[in-house]
Design an enzyme around this catalytic site. Structure first.
Site, PDB file in Angstrom:
ATOM      1  N   ARG A   5       0.602  -0.980  -0.011  1.00 37.90           N
ATOM      2  CA  ARG A   5       0.053  -0.064   0.053  1.00 37.90           C
ATOM      3  C   ARG A   5       0.956   1.353   0.054  1.00 37.90           C
ATOM      4  NH1 ARG A   5      -4.063  -1.500   4.786  1.00 37.90           N
ATOM      5  NH2 ARG A   5      -1.995  -1.667   6.080  1.00 37.90           N
ATOM      6  N   HIS A  59       6.341 -12.133   8.434  1.00 32.55           N
ATOM      7  CA  HIS A  59       7.276 -11.048   8.167  1.00 32.55           C
ATOM      8  C   HIS A  59       7.388 -10.286   9.707  1.00 32.55           C
ATOM      9  CE1 HIS A  59       6.883  -6.267   6.472  1.00 32.55           C
ATOM     10  NE2 HIS A  59       8.015  -6.940   6.848  1.00 32.55           N
ATOM     11  N   ASP A  81       1.806   0.218   8.211  1.00 32.71           N
ATOM     12  CA  ASP A  81       1.572   1.249   7.170  1.00 32.71           C
ATOM     13  C   ASP A  81       0.250   1.861   6.904  1.00 32.71           C
ATOM     14  OD1 ASP A  81       0.467  -0.981   6.098  1.00 32.71           O
ATOM     15  OD2 ASP A  81       1.558  -0.996   3.989  1.00 32.71           O
ATOM     16  N   ASP A  82      -0.529   1.968   7.944  1.00 35.15           N
ATOM     17  CA  ASP A  82      -1.784   2.559   7.919  1.00 35.15           C
ATOM     18  C   ASP A  82      -2.072   3.504   9.086  1.00 35.15           C
ATOM     19  OD1 ASP A  82      -2.092   0.249   9.413  1.00 35.15           O
ATOM     20  OD2 ASP A  82      -3.759  -0.207   8.075  1.00 35.15           O
ATOM     21  N   ASP A 158      -1.390 -11.458  16.531  1.00 35.81           N
ATOM     22  CA  ASP A 158      -2.069 -10.619  17.375  1.00 35.81           C
ATOM     23  C   ASP A 158      -2.911 -11.307  18.494  1.00 35.81           C
ATOM     24  OD1 ASP A 158      -3.538 -10.953  15.060  1.00 35.81           O
ATOM     25  OD2 ASP A 158      -4.289  -8.893  15.037  1.00 35.81           O
ATOM     26  N   SER A 189      -7.957  -7.457   6.498  1.00 36.03           N
ATOM     27  CA  SER A 189      -9.281  -7.557   7.171  1.00 36.03           C
ATOM     28  C   SER A 189     -10.076  -7.103   6.283  1.00 36.03           C
ATOM     29  CB  SER A 189      -8.881  -6.875   8.651  1.00 36.03           C
ATOM     30  OG  SER A 189      -8.653  -5.621   8.434  1.00 36.03           O
TER      31      SER A 189
END
Length: 314
Positions: A5, A59, A81-82, A158, A189
Site C-alpha cells: 500500500r 514478516h 503502514d496505515d 495478534d 481484514s
C-alpha cells in the site's frame, strides 16, 4: 511494517517524520517491506484461510529478529503502514520505557485504546493496565522478544499474543486517548470494524509533558490499589435497565455483568467493543472495562469475579 500500500505507507512516513526529526538519534526509523521477503510458499493449516495472515506473521518474526538480534536494539516500537502518530507519540513511549524495563509484569506498551472513540475518551494523560493486548503501535523489549520469537505462531500473531498461555499474569499499558490513528480501511481484514470502531477514534492532538509525570502508579501493586479505588468509588447500578439508569446519574458508575453474553448486551447498548479473546473483553483489566460516558465521568463494566480480584468488598 509495510506490504503493498504505497499511498498508505507514504502517509504513515510523513506522519512519523513530522515528529521524529527532533528525536531521530533516539528513534531511528526502519521500514520492512513484506514483498521482498515473500519467497516461500505458504501452506494454510485450515481450508479457506487467507494466506495473508500467514505472510504477515512470517514478516513480523523476520523483521523483529533483524532488529533485536542483528541490530541489537533493546526496545522496538512497531507501526504498520496505515497509521498516523500523535504529537507526543515519541515522548509517551520514552516515558513508558522505564516502566517496561523495570516492571516485568508489563509485557508491552501500546499507543492504542480499542474503546478510544471520541465519545468515550476525555483525559489525554490517563493510562491503564490491561489484560488484553491492544497492538496498533506498540513497544516491546529484547528480553520479551527472545521469549516470544522461538514460539512465534504461523498466523494470527495478534490473537496469539492475547492468549493467557502467552501473556500469563503480565499486562499491557494503554492510554485512554490513542497516540495512533489507524486509517487502513483497505487491507487484509477487508475493513472489518473500520466504520464503527476505527474511523471515530480520537487521536491525541495536544502536547503532554510526559517527562514531568510520575508514572509509578502504573506499577503492578500500585495500580491494583489505584484502579480498585476508582471502581469502589463508582456508584453501583443494577437491573436490566442499568444503562438507562446510568444515563441519569452524575459521577462514575459501575455496572455488573454476569457472563460474556451479558457483557455483549450491555456493551452493545453503549456502543463499545463487544469482542472477547480467550475469555478477556477488549481493554479489560481484572475483567473490568472502563470508558468515558457523557464526559468526564467513567463507566466501569465489572465482571462476576472482578471485585474479588480487586480486593473490593461486595
Amino acid at each position: 511494517m509495510a506490504c503493498n500500500r504505497a499511498d498508505y505507507l507514504e502517509r504513515t512516513i510523513e506522519s512519523v517524520l513530522k515528529y521524529q526529526s527532533s528525536v531521530a538519534s533516539k528513534f531511528p526509523l526502519f521500514i520492512s517491506q513484506l514483498q521482498h521477503l515473500d519467497f516461500e510458499e505458504v501452506h494454510p493449516e485450515r481450508p479457506g484461510e487467507l494466506i495473508a495472515y500467514y505472510k504477515i506473521a512470517r514478516h513480523y518474526k523476520w523483521a523483529l529478529d533483524e532488529l533485536f538480534i542483528k541490530h541489537n536494539f533493546s526496545r522496538v516500537i512497531i507501526l504498520e503502514d496505515d497509521m498516523e502518530i500523535a504529537p507526543d507519540f515519541f515522548e509517551y513511549f520514552e516515558a513508558a520505557a522505564n516502566l517496561l524495563d523495570n516492571d516485568k509484569t508489563i509485557l508491552a506498551v501500546s499507543s492504542w485504546n480499542d474503546n478510544g472513540q471520541v465519545q468515550f475518551v476525555h483525559d489525554p494523560r490517563a493510562l491503564y493496565r490491561s489484560d488484553f493486548f491492544p497492538g496498533l503501535g506498540w513497544m516491546l523489549t529484547k528480553s520479551v522478544w527472545e521469549e516470544l520469537s522461538p514460539k512465534w505462531p504461523k498466523a494470527y500473531w495478534d490473537d496469539w499474543m492475547r492468549l493467557k498461555e502467552i501473556h500469563g499474569d503480565r499486562q499491557f499499558i494503554r492510554p485512554e486517548v490513542c497516540r495512533t490513528y489507524n486509517f487502513g480501511e483497505h487491507g487484509s481484514s477487508f475493513g472489518q470494524f473500520f466504520n464503527q470502531y476505527l474511523k471515530p477514534i480520537k487521536m491525541n492532538d495536544i502536547d503532554v509533558d510526559w517527562n514531568s509525570m510520575d508514572l509509578s502508579y502504573l506499577k503492578e501493586d500500585k495500580f491494583l490499589k489505584h484502579f480498585a479505588k476508582m471502581v469502589s468509588d463508582a456508584k453501583p447500578v443494577y437491573g436490566f435497565d442499568a444503562v438507562l439508569k446510568a444515563y441519569n446519574i452524575d459521577g462514575d458508575v459501575r455496572i455488573q455483568y454476569n457472563d460474556q453474553a451479558d457483557f455483549e448486551r450491555i456493551a452493545r447498548q453503549f456502543g463499545i467493543f463487544e469482542e472477547w479473546k480467550d475469555g478477556i473483553p477488549r481493554t479489560a483489566y481484572k475483567g473490568v472495562v472502563v470508558f468515558r460516558y457523557q464526559t468526564p465521568r467513567r463507566i466501569f463494566l465489572v465482571g462476576p469475579d472482578s471485585l474479588m480480584e480487586l480486593g473490593i468488598e461486595r
